[in-house]
Design a protein around this motif. Structure first.
Motif, PDB file in Angstrom:
ATOM      1  N   ILE A  80      32.416  39.137  35.370  1.00 27.44           N
ATOM      2  CA  ILE A  80      32.890  40.467  35.716  1.00 27.44           C
ATOM      3  C   ILE A  80      32.312  41.530  34.798  1.00 27.44           C
ATOM      4  N   THR A  81      31.778  41.124  33.660  1.00 25.77           N
ATOM      5  CA  THR A  81      31.279  42.129  32.720  1.00 25.77           C
ATOM      6  C   THR A  81      29.811  42.486  32.966  1.00 25.77           C
ATOM      7  N   SER A 103      42.108  43.906  47.376  1.00 25.53           N
ATOM      8  CA  SER A 103      41.034  43.054  46.872  1.00 25.53           C
ATOM      9  C   SER A 103      41.501  42.102  45.788  1.00 25.53           C
TER      10      SER A 103
ATOM     11  N   THR B  70      51.662  30.386  43.953  1.00 31.91           N
ATOM     12  CA  THR B  70      50.953  30.678  42.714  1.00 31.91           C
ATOM     13  C   THR B  70      51.354  32.054  42.205  1.00 31.91           C
ATOM     14  N   ALA B  86      36.224  46.325  31.547  1.00 32.32           N
ATOM     15  CA  ALA B  86      35.761  45.114  32.201  1.00 32.32           C
ATOM     16  C   ALA B  86      36.069  43.909  31.315  1.00 32.32           C
ATOM     17  N   HIS B  87      35.955  44.110  30.010  1.00 35.32           N
ATOM     18  CA  HIS B  87      36.229  42.999  29.111  1.00 35.32           C
ATOM     19  C   HIS B  87      37.709  42.650  29.093  1.00 35.32           C
ATOM     20  N   ALA B  89      39.698  43.062  31.568  1.00 34.20           N
ATOM     21  CA  ALA B  89      39.906  42.396  32.854  1.00 34.20           C
ATOM     22  C   ALA B  89      39.444  40.949  32.769  1.00 34.20           C
ATOM     23  N   LYS B  90      38.336  40.740  32.106  1.00 36.75           N
ATOM     24  CA  LYS B  90      37.834  39.377  31.953  1.00 36.75           C
ATOM     25  C   LYS B  90      38.842  38.520  31.198  1.00 36.75           C
ATOM     26  N   GLU B  93      41.823  37.858  33.536  1.00 39.39           N
ATOM     27  CA  GLU B  93      41.452  36.966  34.621  1.00 39.39           C
ATOM     28  C   GLU B  93      41.221  35.550  34.106  1.00 39.39           C
ATOM     29  N   THR B  97      43.392  32.357  35.269  1.00 43.39           N
ATOM     30  CA  THR B  97      42.785  31.210  35.919  1.00 43.39           C
ATOM     31  C   THR B  97      43.132  29.918  35.188  1.00 43.39           C
ATOM     32  N   LEU B 102      46.559  33.714  39.878  1.00 40.74           N
ATOM     33  CA  LEU B 102      45.594  34.462  40.646  1.00 40.74           C
ATOM     34  C   LEU B 102      45.546  35.889  40.108  1.00 40.74           C
ATOM     35  N   SER B 103      44.407  36.554  40.231  1.00 37.44           N
ATOM     36  CA  SER B 103      44.385  37.955  39.825  1.00 37.44           C
ATOM     37  C   SER B 103      43.956  38.886  40.939  1.00 37.44           C
ATOM     38  N   LEU B 104      44.742  39.902  41.109  1.00 39.80           N
ATOM     39  CA  LEU B 104      44.423  40.982  42.028  1.00 39.80           C
ATOM     40  C   LEU B 104      43.860  42.133  41.206  1.00 39.80           C
ATOM     41  N   VAL B 105      42.948  42.892  41.771  1.00 37.04           N
ATOM     42  CA  VAL B 105      42.417  44.025  41.047  1.00 37.04           C
ATOM     43  C   VAL B 105      42.504  45.280  41.897  1.00 37.04           C
TER      44      VAL B 105
END
Lengths: 362, 362
Positions: A80-81, A103, B70, B86-87, B89-90, B93, B97, B102-105
């Motif tokens: 994702i990065t 999404s 889940t 983004a990091h 989020a990583k 996520e 996992t 599960l991850s929604l964005v």
DNA sequence: GCGCTTTCTGAAAATGTTTCCATCCAGTGC
DNA sequence: GCACTGGATGGAAACATTTTCAGAAAGCGC
């Protein structure tokens, strides 16, 4: 404490709680909320008041089960990065939101096992589409695996979309959104050649990665077109990261390789290459020219700003979503899986300041 | 075509189809698949064979409805293409996992309206937690809005997590994962001051943004500690982007402002500033030193490599998810909403090559 | 005023699972 | 041989919604 659930058991309020409190039927509440059936103004007012009072929201799972429900698109991404794919994700997510779709995002970390698990997970979620991002490894097994995903999703009423990967062979129910990878590389290499460069260090990426293959092929074609012999010894394969760019250039310099330009497979690789050249006391672009690929924001933030190939990542994301939305709204019509569902977007060279004609020297 | 659904109606197979075909009960199939109850080896084999034959996957909506399901975490972010977030989020996520979550964005695009809509949407989805990323605007309304979100989510059995924002005031059921923003700025400014810089152009960010406020405050404290008067005229506010860095420096130079260093609120802003200095014929760091904030990959890819403040973004994401997971597994225990759910992670200066003592001059 | 249409409302079936409760069967102790 | 135990299996309720179908109320023409 009766047979029916007591109306306020800590958990969230149900549609029945709303109905009881408003003195109407469950069906009426449903109609007011989904708004797909006429209701009297009086009823609407009564219901909406209770909804606000209770801060009620419908249970999306129950709604999906019963047939309603928001379509969801799943985005599966290596990392994702990575800037390029973040932009695709943005395109998909933006277009999805515009239509009221949701999404989901999952990262595969380049692990085929995880990819499989995620596709199945998304299938469970009943997603409208699974969007798979990123260059693929060109193993034999790849085609089979993807074909199986595609059929499996299709059978479940979902759909597979490949973004930035080559289309699948044969009659497979999948959509591909691609960009003119080879053409961009051709144009980029031509740009270097027409500036007079003849000795070019090429860093296309991993040899097995489809994007790297296309970029290398495009470069080769440009050399052919210019009648310049292409020296395979000038090619260094490796991952699309900063370190690879740095090390490849460092090594090439160490081996005394003679080159006046670097054709990097990615802007990030170009950044690494640039740093290595500087560390060796070479100036960019006076001593060595550099070009990248992708046109991520980094390209214009480097000094000098990087000449590179623009890839319409965000648009690809939007296009991908539009493709599945159209297909879904267009009913089940024509899922022939023919060439109609291979979309190719254009690329073009963005000229900045990292290229100069090669210096004259002995 | 009987009263019951025919076993193969195009759509996906149901657990009943599997049960019928395997000649067992629906309950048994459920038990085999969820594996939370002992079944005979014989039964397992029979069921699994049919599952494979039919390529059956459980319907996640039905499962969620019935109580299984889940857990899902929703990540709400301003702009998915921002490297820092983004990091985070990583991190979220990845940790999700790892636990099978599960991850929604969703992206809010800085629009409070959209933020509200998304939080509600996530509430419908019955997510285990909503993670809100990014600096907040310090409007009066903000506290109220967030408090309402927090209570609303809490009432629905979910939970609000604020990452990179200051904690909410009062007894609000929310968790905050923060970093030592002010401390990082203090250390960074001290680094410049101890190198001898006295005239520093400060680009902290938008005046209303909480992160910008903290960074400015930290810098001020450092000046105080060094006994150096802080000149408010050296501060330029603006967005956290490349253009702002460029324009702010360009303008400062145009005004004849005298400075030997730039304290940028962000690595990206620093990159813009660096470019503007170069465009004006100044060398970095020989003529002007520059420092950033965030330590995104860009920082080490610039030339010279940027001295900056490392913020543990990815770890913040992991910590955020761990916090909600613990809370969920730890039962409903202690939701006192006290100070226990404010986690602060450390920051530190990363010294690279963009700082030098100021040049002696008249 | 009566029957007909129109418009809105309510009861109940259907969606695909999980899980509680009951049942059945085999093995075991006496 | 009989009651008993324990483990595996099946039946059915429950989960929260949508949607179909039927019914009631209201308006309208004659």
């Amino acid at each position: 404490m009766s047979q029916r659930k007591a109306s306020n058991d800590a958990g969230r309020a149900t549609i029945r709680d709303v109905a009881e409190r408003a003195g109407v039927s469950v069906a009426s509440v449903s109609r007011v909320l989904s708004g797909n059936y006429p209701v009297s103004e009086d009823l609407r007012r009564k219901v909406m008041k209770v909804v606000r009072d209770l801060d009620y929201v419908t249970n999306a799972h129950a709604r999906s089960l019963a047939g309603g429900g928001t379509p969801t698109v799943a985005i599966l991404i290596n990392n994702i990065t990575g800037a390029a794919f973040a932009h695709v994700a943005k395109g998909v997510e933006g277009a999805a939101t515009l239509r009221g779709w949701l999404s989901l995002v999952g990262t595969t970390g380049d692990d085929p096992e995880r990819e499989l698990a995620l596709v199945n997970l998304m299938r469970q979620q009943g997603v409208a589409a699974v969007v798979l991002l990123g260059g693929a490894y060109d193993y034999d097994e790849y085609q089979l695996r993807m074909a199986r995903f595609a059929r499996s999703l299709d059978a479940a009423g979902s759909h597979l979309v490949l973004v930035g990967r080559p289309p699948l062979e044969g009659d497979v129910p999948a959509t591909t959104v691609d960009y003119d990878n080879e053409g961009g590389a051709y144009a980029m290499a031509s740009h270097l050649l027409s500036a007079g460069h003849r000795k070019v260090l090429v860093l296309p990426g991993h040899a097995e990665l489809t994007t790297a293959q296309g970029r290398l092929k495009g470069a080769r074609r440009a050399f052919d077109a210019y009648g310049v012999p292409f020296d395979p010894g000038m090619v260094r394969h490796g991952p699309y990261d900063y370190e690879h760019g740095y090390e490849a250039v460092e090594e090439a310099l160490g081996q005394g390789l003679d080159f006046t330009a670097v054709l990097a497979g990615t802007d990030v690789v170009a950044a690494g290459a640039m740093q290595a050249l500087r560390a060796a006391g070479l100036r960019v672009p006076e001593d060595v020219s550099i070009v990248g690929y992708d046109d991520i924001p980094l390209a214009s933030q480097l000094t000098p700003q990087l000449t590179t190939v623009h890839v319409p990542y965000e648009e690809m994301g939007r296009v991908a979503l539009r493709a599945v939305a159209d297909r879904r709204e267009g009913g089940t019509g024509r899922r022939k899986g023919g060439d109609g569902d291979h979309l190719v977007l254009g690329t073009h060279v963005v000229v900045r300041n990292s290229v100069q004609p090669p210096a004259r020297r002995g």
